[in-house]
Design a protein around this motif. Structure first.
Motif, PDB file in Angstrom:
ATOM      1  N   UNK A 186       8.139  50.126 -32.221  1.00  0.00           N
ATOM      2  CA  UNK A 186       7.515  51.217 -31.544  1.00  0.00           C
ATOM      3  C   UNK A 186       8.563  52.551 -33.240  1.00  0.00           C
ATOM      4  N   UNK A 187       7.448  52.449 -33.565  1.00  0.00           N
ATOM      5  CA  UNK A 187       9.342  53.793 -34.941  1.00  0.00           C
ATOM      6  C   UNK A 187       8.156  54.979 -35.552  1.00  0.00           C
ATOM      7  N   UNK A 188       8.688  55.436 -35.679  1.00  0.00           N
ATOM      8  CA  UNK A 188       8.562  57.352 -36.264  1.00  0.00           C
ATOM      9  C   UNK A 188       9.358  57.540 -37.088  1.00  0.00           C
ATOM     10  N   UNK A 189       9.102  58.093 -38.455  1.00  0.00           N
ATOM     11  CA  UNK A 189      10.096  58.824 -38.876  1.00  0.00           C
ATOM     12  C   UNK A 189      10.929  57.818 -39.444  1.00  0.00           C
ATOM     13  N   UNK A 190      11.088  56.066 -39.637  1.00  0.00           N
ATOM     14  CA  UNK A 190      11.456  55.450 -39.652  1.00  0.00           C
ATOM     15  C   UNK A 190      12.509  55.777 -39.078  1.00  0.00           C
ATOM     16  N   UNK A 191      12.631  56.036 -37.493  1.00  0.00           N
ATOM     17  CA  UNK A 191      13.043  55.742 -36.594  1.00  0.00           C
ATOM     18  C   UNK A 191      12.264  55.041 -35.537  1.00  0.00           C
ATOM     19  N   UNK A 192      13.352  53.869 -34.912  1.00  0.00           N
ATOM     20  CA  UNK A 192      12.426  52.493 -34.345  1.00  0.00           C
ATOM     21  C   UNK A 192      13.400  52.598 -33.276  1.00  0.00           C
ATOM     22  N   UNK A 193      12.180  52.093 -31.885  1.00  0.00           N
ATOM     23  CA  UNK A 193      12.674  51.709 -30.652  1.00  0.00           C
ATOM     24  C   UNK A 193      12.356  50.383 -30.394  1.00  0.00           C
ATOM     25  N   UNK A 194      12.615  49.547 -29.990  1.00  0.00           N
ATOM     26  CA  UNK A 194      12.158  48.176 -29.547  1.00  0.00           C
ATOM     27  C   UNK A 194      12.309  48.322 -27.826  1.00  0.00           C
ATOM     28  N   UNK A 195      11.419  48.028 -27.131  1.00  0.00           N
ATOM     29  CA  UNK A 195      10.978  48.098 -25.554  1.00  0.00           C
ATOM     30  C   UNK A 195       9.898  47.102 -25.224  1.00  0.00           C
ATOM     31  N   UNK A 196      10.382  47.293 -24.070  1.00  0.00           N
ATOM     32  CA  UNK A 196       8.507  46.376 -23.206  1.00  0.00           C
ATOM     33  C   UNK A 196       7.436  47.036 -23.479  1.00  0.00           C
ATOM     34  N   UNK A 197       6.376  45.831 -23.552  1.00  0.00           N
ATOM     35  CA  UNK A 197       5.526  46.586 -23.169  1.00  0.00           C
ATOM     36  C   UNK A 197       4.660  46.796 -21.820  1.00  0.00           C
ATOM     37  N   UNK A 198       3.667  47.209 -20.914  1.00  0.00           N
ATOM     38  CA  UNK A 198       3.877  47.253 -20.255  1.00  0.00           C
ATOM     39  C   UNK A 198       1.804  48.313 -20.058  1.00  0.00           C
ATOM     40  N   UNK A 199       0.985  47.356 -19.759  1.00  0.00           N
ATOM     41  CA  UNK A 199      -0.095  47.237 -20.036  1.00  0.00           C
ATOM     42  C   UNK A 199      -0.924  48.518 -18.763  1.00  0.00           C
ATOM     43  N   UNK A 200      -1.526  49.486 -19.638  1.00  0.00           N
ATOM     44  CA  UNK A 200      -1.130  50.676 -18.291  1.00  0.00           C
ATOM     45  C   UNK A 200      -2.933  51.607 -18.281  1.00  0.00           C
ATOM     46  N   UNK A 201      -3.684  51.511 -17.802  1.00  0.00           N
ATOM     47  CA  UNK A 201      -5.115  51.481 -18.089  1.00  0.00           C
ATOM     48  C   UNK A 201      -5.757  53.447 -18.133  1.00  0.00           C
ATOM     49  N   UNK A 202      -4.366  53.718 -18.062  1.00  0.00           N
ATOM     50  CA  UNK A 202      -4.598  55.499 -18.006  1.00  0.00           C
ATOM     51  C   UNK A 202      -4.583  55.992 -19.292  1.00  0.00           C
TER      52      UNK A 202
END
Length: 109
Positions: A58-74
């Motif tokens: 996930x990248x925002x304004x040049x900052x990044x975070x690597x995280x696991x994905x959760x499939x969420x119907x909400x």
């Protein structure tokens, strides 16, 4: 594979609001406290070829975070939901705005 122009929604845990709650180990260990993960709906996951538990960046304004994905119907289309945990706050900074989501694939060297 990546998707640009997604909207970030950051959900703050009810147990992160004040210093007493943040320092209560029993409350911090509950499921209600949230966890470090990227919540997306099935449609976005399919377009990025991501499955539940896969890692994504996930990248925002040049900052990044690597995280696991959760499939969420909400989660609405073109939206990424993260819990406002210490890791997400430190890695991304802002709790809202436009983000890019990119699948992380293992390299077979």
């Amino acid at each position: 594979i990546k998707s640009d122009g997604l909207e970030l929604v950051c959900e703050r845990s009810m147990y992160a609001l004040d210093p007493v709650l943040r320092r209560a180990p029993a409350l911090q260990a509950t499921q209600d406290n949230g966890h470090d993960a990227i919540h997306i709906n099935e449609r976005l996951a399919a377009s990025l070829k991501l499955s539940d538990g896969a890692e994504a960046t996930l990248t925002q304004n040049g900052m990044r975070s690597v995280l696991p994905v959760v499939i969420d119907p909400r989660v609405p289309d073109r939206t990424v939901l993260v819990h406002d945990t210490r890791k997400c706050s430190r890695d991304l900074g802002s709790g809202f705005g436009t983000v890019t989501l990119e699948a992380c694939y293992a390299r077979n060297d």
